[in-house]
Motif scaffolding. Sequence first.
Motif, PDB file in Angstrom:
ATOM      1  N   SER A  70     -39.112  -9.316 -32.650  1.00  0.00           N
ATOM      2  CA  SER A  70     -37.514  -8.880 -32.307  1.00  0.00           C
ATOM      3  C   SER A  70     -36.764  -9.861 -32.877  1.00  0.00           C
ATOM      4  O   SER A  70     -36.312 -10.993 -32.400  1.00  0.00           O
ATOM      5  CB  SER A  70     -37.194  -8.902 -30.553  1.00  0.00           C
ATOM      6  OG  SER A  70     -38.229  -8.047 -30.095  1.00  0.00           O
ATOM      7  N   VAL A  71     -36.382  -9.479 -34.015  1.00  0.00           N
ATOM      8  CA  VAL A  71     -35.335 -10.457 -35.065  1.00  0.00           C
ATOM      9  C   VAL A  71     -34.250  -9.498 -35.612  1.00  0.00           C
ATOM     10  O   VAL A  71     -34.429  -8.396 -35.705  1.00  0.00           O
ATOM     11  CB  VAL A  71     -36.349 -11.186 -36.129  1.00  0.00           C
ATOM     12  CG1 VAL A  71     -37.277 -11.950 -35.499  1.00  0.00           C
ATOM     13  CG2 VAL A  71     -37.104 -10.038 -36.845  1.00  0.00           C
ATOM     14  N   ASP A  72     -33.257 -10.443 -36.176  1.00  0.00           N
ATOM     15  CA  ASP A  72     -32.039  -9.941 -36.753  1.00  0.00           C
ATOM     16  C   ASP A  72     -31.866 -10.656 -37.746  1.00  0.00           C
ATOM     17  O   ASP A  72     -31.444 -12.042 -37.636  1.00  0.00           O
ATOM     18  CB  ASP A  72     -30.985  -9.754 -35.852  1.00  0.00           C
ATOM     19  CG  ASP A  72     -29.778  -9.192 -36.389  1.00  0.00           C
ATOM     20  OD1 ASP A  72     -29.232  -9.548 -37.520  1.00  0.00           O
ATOM     21  OD2 ASP A  72     -29.198  -8.014 -35.964  1.00  0.00           O
ATOM     22  N   LYS A  73     -32.154 -10.517 -38.869  1.00  0.00           N
ATOM     23  CA  LYS A  73     -32.041 -11.202 -40.337  1.00  0.00           C
ATOM     24  C   LYS A  73     -30.670 -11.702 -40.456  1.00  0.00           C
ATOM     25  O   LYS A  73     -30.617 -12.895 -40.623  1.00  0.00           O
ATOM     26  CB  LYS A  73     -32.578 -10.501 -41.623  1.00  0.00           C
ATOM     27  CG  LYS A  73     -32.386 -11.179 -42.502  1.00  0.00           C
ATOM     28  CD  LYS A  73     -32.798 -10.435 -43.874  1.00  0.00           C
ATOM     29  CE  LYS A  73     -32.787 -11.155 -45.256  1.00  0.00           C
ATOM     30  NZ  LYS A  73     -31.604 -11.933 -45.505  1.00  0.00           N
ATOM     31  N   TRP A  74     -29.672 -11.157 -39.973  1.00  0.00           N
ATOM     32  CA  TRP A  74     -28.235 -11.573 -40.117  1.00  0.00           C
ATOM     33  C   TRP A  74     -28.059 -12.837 -39.285  1.00  0.00           C
ATOM     34  O   TRP A  74     -27.465 -13.682 -39.662  1.00  0.00           O
ATOM     35  CB  TRP A  74     -27.297 -10.618 -40.078  1.00  0.00           C
ATOM     36  CG  TRP A  74     -26.054 -10.875 -40.546  1.00  0.00           C
ATOM     37  CD1 TRP A  74     -25.242 -11.001 -41.581  1.00  0.00           C
ATOM     38  CD2 TRP A  74     -24.944 -11.841 -39.625  1.00  0.00           C
ATOM     39  NE1 TRP A  74     -23.911 -11.434 -41.622  1.00  0.00           N
ATOM     40  CE2 TRP A  74     -23.755 -11.877 -40.367  1.00  0.00           C
ATOM     41  CE3 TRP A  74     -25.161 -11.824 -38.417  1.00  0.00           C
ATOM     42  CZ2 TRP A  74     -22.628 -12.483 -39.645  1.00  0.00           C
ATOM     43  CZ3 TRP A  74     -23.740 -12.535 -37.622  1.00  0.00           C
ATOM     44  CH2 TRP A  74     -22.571 -12.859 -38.649  1.00  0.00           C
ATOM     45  N   LEU A  75     -28.361 -12.492 -37.894  1.00  0.00           N
ATOM     46  CA  LEU A  75     -28.186 -13.582 -36.951  1.00  0.00           C
ATOM     47  C   LEU A  75     -29.055 -14.835 -37.264  1.00  0.00           C
ATOM     48  O   LEU A  75     -28.578 -15.889 -37.218  1.00  0.00           O
ATOM     49  CB  LEU A  75     -28.488 -12.984 -35.582  1.00  0.00           C
ATOM     50  CG  LEU A  75     -27.700 -11.942 -35.262  1.00  0.00           C
ATOM     51  CD1 LEU A  75     -28.141 -11.385 -33.705  1.00  0.00           C
ATOM     52  CD2 LEU A  75     -26.450 -12.548 -34.826  1.00  0.00           C
ATOM     53  N   ARG A  80     -29.080 -20.431 -39.137  1.00  0.00           N
ATOM     54  CA  ARG A  80     -29.525 -21.339 -39.875  1.00  0.00           C
ATOM     55  C   ARG A  80     -28.513 -22.244 -40.828  1.00  0.00           C
ATOM     56  O   ARG A  80     -28.672 -23.373 -40.869  1.00  0.00           O
ATOM     57  CB  ARG A  80     -30.538 -20.506 -40.920  1.00  0.00           C
ATOM     58  CG  ARG A  80     -31.600 -21.459 -41.996  1.00  0.00           C
ATOM     59  CD  ARG A  80     -32.375 -20.628 -42.582  1.00  0.00           C
ATOM     60  NE  ARG A  80     -33.442 -20.190 -41.635  1.00  0.00           N
ATOM     61  CZ  ARG A  80     -34.120 -18.912 -41.861  1.00  0.00           C
ATOM     62  NH1 ARG A  80     -33.926 -18.278 -43.017  1.00  0.00           N
ATOM     63  NH2 ARG A  80     -34.982 -18.672 -41.071  1.00  0.00           N
ATOM     64  N   VAL A  81     -27.446 -21.384 -41.465  1.00  0.00           N
ATOM     65  CA  VAL A  81     -26.485 -21.797 -42.178  1.00  0.00           C
ATOM     66  C   VAL A  81     -25.679 -22.795 -41.215  1.00  0.00           C
ATOM     67  O   VAL A  81     -25.290 -23.881 -41.482  1.00  0.00           O
ATOM     68  CB  VAL A  81     -25.880 -20.730 -42.683  1.00  0.00           C
ATOM     69  CG1 VAL A  81     -24.390 -21.306 -43.370  1.00  0.00           C
ATOM     70  CG2 VAL A  81     -26.489 -20.190 -43.921  1.00  0.00           C
ATOM     71  N   SER A  82     -25.369 -22.223 -40.034  1.00  0.00           N
ATOM     72  CA  SER A  82     -24.582 -22.920 -39.110  1.00  0.00           C
ATOM     73  C   SER A  82     -25.027 -24.282 -38.708  1.00  0.00           C
ATOM     74  O   SER A  82     -24.580 -25.491 -38.474  1.00  0.00           O
ATOM     75  CB  SER A  82     -24.298 -22.345 -37.884  1.00  0.00           C
ATOM     76  OG  SER A  82     -23.663 -21.116 -38.177  1.00  0.00           O
ATOM     77  N   ALA A 394     -23.992 -19.619 -32.860  1.00  0.00           N
ATOM     78  CA  ALA A 394     -24.713 -18.838 -33.575  1.00  0.00           C
ATOM     79  C   ALA A 394     -26.091 -18.882 -33.116  1.00  0.00           C
ATOM     80  O   ALA A 394     -27.001 -17.860 -33.141  1.00  0.00           O
ATOM     81  CB  ALA A 394     -24.714 -19.311 -35.150  1.00  0.00           C
ATOM     82  N   ALA A 395     -26.609 -19.939 -32.478  1.00  0.00           N
ATOM     83  CA  ALA A 395     -28.135 -20.098 -32.051  1.00  0.00           C
ATOM     84  C   ALA A 395     -28.055 -19.179 -30.834  1.00  0.00           C
ATOM     85  O   ALA A 395     -29.182 -18.381 -30.450  1.00  0.00           O
ATOM     86  CB  ALA A 395     -28.500 -21.390 -31.627  1.00  0.00           C
ATOM     87  N   ALA A 396     -27.094 -18.972 -30.179  1.00  0.00           N
ATOM     88  CA  ALA A 396     -27.255 -18.165 -28.760  1.00  0.00           C
ATOM     89  C   ALA A 396     -27.284 -16.712 -29.046  1.00  0.00           C
ATOM     90  O   ALA A 396     -27.803 -16.158 -28.582  1.00  0.00           O
ATOM     91  CB  ALA A 396     -25.968 -18.491 -27.905  1.00  0.00           C
ATOM     92  N   ALA A 397     -26.456 -16.375 -30.151  1.00  0.00           N
ATOM     93  CA  ALA A 397     -26.481 -14.964 -30.602  1.00  0.00           C
ATOM     94  C   ALA A 397     -27.877 -14.629 -31.167  1.00  0.00           C
ATOM     95  O   ALA A 397     -28.173 -13.558 -30.991  1.00  0.00           O
ATOM     96  CB  ALA A 397     -25.222 -14.904 -31.845  1.00  0.00           C
ATOM     97  N   VAL A 401     -31.160 -11.948 -29.224  1.00  0.00           N
ATOM     98  CA  VAL A 401     -32.253 -10.855 -29.686  1.00  0.00           C
ATOM     99  C   VAL A 401     -33.762 -11.408 -29.823  1.00  0.00           C
ATOM    100  O   VAL A 401     -34.452 -10.622 -29.154  1.00  0.00           O
ATOM    101  CB  VAL A 401     -31.539 -10.644 -31.333  1.00  0.00           C
ATOM    102  CG1 VAL A 401     -32.736  -9.502 -31.721  1.00  0.00           C
ATOM    103  CG2 VAL A 401     -30.360  -9.846 -31.231  1.00  0.00           C
ATOM    104  N   SER A 402     -33.800 -12.678 -30.232  1.00  0.00           N
ATOM    105  CA  SER A 402     -35.156 -12.999 -30.475  1.00  0.00           C
ATOM    106  C   SER A 402     -35.848 -13.804 -29.467  1.00  0.00           C
ATOM    107  O   SER A 402     -36.986 -13.881 -29.241  1.00  0.00           O
ATOM    108  CB  SER A 402     -35.118 -13.943 -31.791  1.00  0.00           C
ATOM    109  OG  SER A 402     -34.740 -13.235 -32.766  1.00  0.00           O
TER     110      SER A 402
END
Length: 441
Positions: A70-75, A80-82, A394-397, A401-402
Amino acid sequence: MSDLLSIGASGLKAYSRAMSTIGDNIANAQTPGYARRTLALRETAGGTQSALVSRNVSPGGVTIGGLSRSVDKWLIDDARVSESDATRAATRLSWMNRAEDALSDDSNGISTNLTKLFTTADKLTADPNNKTLRAEFLQAAKDVAAGFQSTAKTLADMSDGISGAAQTAVGELNTNLDALERINDGLRKARPGSTNEASLLDERDRLVDQIATQMPVSASYDDRGTVTLRAAPSGDTLVGNATVTHVAVASAADGRLAFSVAGNSIDPSSGNLAGLGQAADHVADQRAGLDAAAAQFAAQLNAAHQAGTDANGDAGQPLFSGTTAATLTATSLTPDQVAAANASGSNGNMLSLGAMRGANDPEAAWSGRLAEQAQATASARAQESAAWTRADGAAAARDNVSGVDLDQEAADLLRFQQAYSAAARTIQVARETMQALLSAI
């Protein structure tokens, strides 16, 4: 009856695997980098061959379609950037706090001793022949010089510390790059949809996350999940085509850092390396500013002291020698050699020295330097707080999903346990029916 047995057997196999997958999710709920796994189950397609009937029939039942994450590449990329930017801010703030401590009066006493120097000069205007006050004046000058030397050493040690931290960080980064290529090699050989592939993909993402906390990177993936990693924004390949290119760091004489990939200069904009680079620049600027302040201070005080005459009627000598903070030294003078007098009287030179206090005197200049450092540190602290707030969101979002929801896993476990019991009951019914038929013959 053989079809019924096939249906039950396929159910036992599928639901057992599903419960095992849920068990993995629960066991790894707190494991960093673990992405929730789901077993794809689907109805057996028509026209297939069952285990018990060797002809082209449709026995029914359930088949396993493979394991998915269960992954979302954009998230993932956003988190990662944040985090990379937050790591940069945190690293920079850590060293700026140390620089502020090094410049503070608690550490070097420069501010206190500058005030003492001018205060003693004021006292000498009332009693210019007082040898105790003359000795205090010289001691204040020595203490100021010692404060500059101490601060220069602390900042130089700080530059060395940043350089050492950068060397360590680059070493860890290169180790992770090597490990990432080994994961790529494993993914090329892994069976699609297998537990092994899912574990390798988790480790791949964890390593890319670790690398991104050191420097900004861009990642692209092929159909087997292997990653090509490039430095951002330069585009230099770090991992790709079964090769790894290491990052290097070099330190200049003033402590500034230079990073490169295969000889090509790179300027990380985020991550730990960026924070270290910015911290090194800041400390180098502070060292240069400290040297300039020491030189200006020595020049002003030397000129003022040499404008007067001492107790013996001789011209005043320089109070300080040296051109940098590290070399600033108080001249060895006796109390009688304090040039308190000038042509206007026995206290004239001390009056002139006291008149130096104002917008451009050493005391005010040093206070201004401390204020600039405090303001820069406060700004860095605000940026760090904002960056971590953004990173946490961002990590919570991403985790929505994951991440593993234990309540959901418990519900799914109960559902598959019941399905497993139903499959077992199907086999039992088929067995009892077969026995009843055989008994009737």
